[in-house]
Enzyme design. Sequence first.
Site, PDB file in Angstrom:
ATOM      1  N   ASP A 239      -3.696   2.393  -5.193  1.00 19.56           N
ATOM      2  CA  ASP A 239      -2.354   2.339  -4.581  1.00 19.56           C
ATOM      3  C   ASP A 239      -2.125   1.082  -3.749  1.00 19.56           C
ATOM      4  O   ASP A 239      -1.228   1.058  -2.919  1.00 19.56           O
ATOM      5  CB  ASP A 239      -2.128   3.597  -3.724  1.00 19.56           C
ATOM      6  CG  ASP A 239      -2.775   3.517  -2.357  1.00 19.56           C
ATOM      7  OD1 ASP A 239      -3.828   2.862  -2.233  1.00 19.56           O
ATOM      8  OD2 ASP A 239      -2.215   4.098  -1.421  1.00 19.56           O
ATOM      9  N   GLU A 240      -2.923   0.063  -3.976  1.00 16.60           N
ATOM     10  CA  GLU A 240      -2.855  -1.100  -3.092  1.00 16.60           C
ATOM     11  C   GLU A 240      -3.020  -2.378  -3.910  1.00 16.60           C
ATOM     12  O   GLU A 240      -3.885  -2.456  -4.781  1.00 16.60           O
ATOM     13  CB  GLU A 240      -4.026  -0.980  -2.115  1.00 16.60           C
ATOM     14  CG  GLU A 240      -3.932  -1.816  -0.899  1.00 16.60           C
ATOM     15  CD  GLU A 240      -5.126  -1.555   0.019  1.00 16.60           C
ATOM     16  OE1 GLU A 240      -5.644  -0.416   0.055  1.00 16.60           O
ATOM     17  OE2 GLU A 240      -5.532  -2.504   0.686  1.00 16.60           O
TER      18      GLU A 240
ATOM     19  N   ASP B 122       0.868  -1.176   0.000  1.00 17.59           N
ATOM     20  CA  ASP B 122       0.000   0.000   0.000  1.00 17.59           C
ATOM     21  C   ASP B 122       0.908   1.230   0.000  1.00 17.59           C
ATOM     22  O   ASP B 122       1.752   1.386   0.888  1.00 17.59           O
ATOM     23  CB  ASP B 122      -0.887  -0.051   1.266  1.00 17.59           C
ATOM     24  CG  ASP B 122      -1.857   1.110   1.344  1.00 17.59           C
ATOM     25  OD1 ASP B 122      -1.781   2.032   0.512  1.00 17.59           O
ATOM     26  OD2 ASP B 122      -2.683   1.111   2.274  1.00 17.59           O
TER      27      ASP B 122
HETATM   28  P1  TTP Z   1      -5.283   4.967   1.078  1.00 13.42           P
HETATM   29  O1  TTP Z   1      -4.241   3.950   0.730  1.00 13.42           O
HETATM   30  O2  TTP Z   1      -6.421   4.555   1.937  1.00 13.42           O
HETATM   31  O3  TTP Z   1      -4.603   6.200   1.808  1.00 13.42           O
HETATM   32  P2  TTP Z   1      -3.219   6.892   1.561  1.00 13.42           P
HETATM   33  O4  TTP Z   1      -2.391   6.175   0.554  1.00 13.42           O
HETATM   34  O5  TTP Z   1      -3.445   8.344   1.256  1.00 13.42           O
HETATM   35  O6  TTP Z   1      -2.538   6.826   2.985  1.00 13.42           O
HETATM   36  P3  TTP Z   1      -1.919   5.558   3.728  1.00 13.42           P
HETATM   37  O7  TTP Z   1      -0.475   5.915   3.937  1.00 13.42           O
HETATM   38  O8  TTP Z   1      -2.681   5.452   4.995  1.00 13.42           O
HETATM   39  O9  TTP Z   1      -2.093   4.385   2.821  1.00 13.42           O
HETATM   40  O10 TTP Z   1      -5.895   5.563  -0.242  1.00 13.42           O
HETATM   41  C1  TTP Z   1      -5.133   5.775  -1.420  1.00 13.42           C
HETATM   42  C2  TTP Z   1      -5.562   7.050  -2.107  1.00 13.42           C
HETATM   43  O11 TTP Z   1      -6.949   6.984  -2.424  1.00 13.42           O
HETATM   44  C3  TTP Z   1      -5.384   8.282  -1.261  1.00 13.42           C
HETATM   45  O12 TTP Z   1      -4.072   8.838  -1.377  1.00 13.42           O
HETATM   46  C4  TTP Z   1      -6.450   9.188  -1.772  1.00 13.42           C
HETATM   47  C5  TTP Z   1      -7.539   8.279  -2.271  1.00 13.42           C
HETATM   48  N1  TTP Z   1      -8.639   8.246  -1.293  1.00 13.42           N
HETATM   49  C6  TTP Z   1      -9.692   9.141  -1.443  1.00 13.42           C
HETATM   50  O13 TTP Z   1      -9.708   9.938  -2.397  1.00 13.42           O
HETATM   51  N2  TTP Z   1     -10.699   9.130  -0.513  1.00 13.42           N
HETATM   52  C7  TTP Z   1     -10.719   8.280   0.561  1.00 13.42           C
HETATM   53  O14 TTP Z   1     -11.652   8.320   1.388  1.00 13.42           O
HETATM   54  C8  TTP Z   1      -9.630   7.357   0.700  1.00 13.42           C
HETATM   55  C9  TTP Z   1      -9.606   6.404   1.880  1.00 13.42           C
HETATM   56  C10 TTP Z   1      -8.624   7.383  -0.242  1.00 13.42           C
HETATM   57 MG    MG Z   2      -2.149   4.085   0.657  1.00 13.88          MG
END
Ligand code: TTP
Ligand code: MG
Length: 362
Positions: free
Chosen positions: A120-121, A10
């Site tokens: 991103d995962e 992720d």
């Molecule tokens: P995530 O992987 O949930 O979050 P992140 O990568 O920003 O942070 P983390 O380090 O905790 O993984 O989500 C990936 C992307 O998806 C995030 O950068 C933005 C988008 N996203 C949204 O637009 N709205 C949301 O509610 C979430 C959870 C994510």
């Molecule tokens: Mg992320």
Amino acid sequence: MENRIILLIDMDYFFAQIEERSNPRFKGLPVVIGADPKGGSGRGVVSTANYIARKFGIHSALPISRAYRLCPDAIFLPPDMELYLKVSGEIMEIIKKYSFRGIPSKSEGLPLGFEQVSLDEAYLDISFLKDYKKAEELARSLKKEILEKENLTATVGIGPNKMIAKMAAGKAKPDGLMVINPKEAKDFLEPLDIDDMPGVGPKTAAKLRALGICRIGDVKKLSGSDLKNIFGKWGELICERAQGIDEREVFPHEAAKSIGRDYTFEKDTRESKIIFGIFDELIKDLCRKIKEEKIRFKTITVVCRFSGFETHTKSKTLKNFIKSCSILKKEAKNMLLRFLLENPKYIRLIGVRISSFSEKIN
Ligand code: TTP
Ligand code: MG
């Protein structure tokens, strides 16, 4: 289920990290991606925030007006989806390579031990390594390659199943790596809060707490049937997951590009009656969806995973678009029969998919 090694990767604060990369002057400052805060009166929500902004209590899905009040001096930026999609595609190409056993997959399309979950995962099934030390090395190489090629950090979790891999990554964030082998799973899970379990939202967590279940280790105070009575099917899953059991397979799918059904046998089997019986059910279920959504398609794919995670696909693309379930059934059964004739191994999973739609399907 035999020992598996599942990896979840992720990207850290994905959208915000990409913006930091484009604008090095943002490093060390709180960065929030989302709707325009309009000096505190803006509507809409936060997409994501970097870890400095998170210290102010800002997180995904928070109203942007609240984010503004929490940290008016943060750098607020609108999402640049085109850029994030491009970067996501590049990163997924890197990740995918690690799902091969050192050789490119023979089957067409997606590699079969790779499943993209969001921009991103992604999960990788790296059971073929057979060793958690090697899995850790693979994770380090993967993180290093993404950092070198994309100048972005990611967090990796490794475990015997999807849930544990995902939870390990959650605990290791940001720029982390956590490996939980099967022997460590119980000690890892039991002290964690019940809402650390993926899928347990605030409502389920509140209900469980009211029953005296605050930590994952407390779930065993209730029986599977108690949990089923309260939460239905999900209750049974909570019971299993709390014991570290999660049989979900890593399975490739491309959103809206194919629709399919698959089934993992409890025990690998060669019983054609069982195999075709289940296959019929999968096709029936898929046909229901085809009828409901009036889907027209051209390509039929059958997936067969044999003992030892060897996965094969067979596909047939027809000349014209069809919506006919009888053709689907006939072609799919033919392909499954050929699998059985060509390979004497026991079968672990079967699946059927349709793709090449006449129009976009959501
Ligand atoms: P995530 O992987 O949930 O979050 P992140 O990568 O920003 O942070 P983390 O380090 O905790 O993984 O989500 C990936 C992307 O998806 C995030 O950068 C933005 C988008 N996203 C949204 O637009 N709205 C949301 O509610 C979430 C959870 C994510
Ligand atoms: Mg992320």
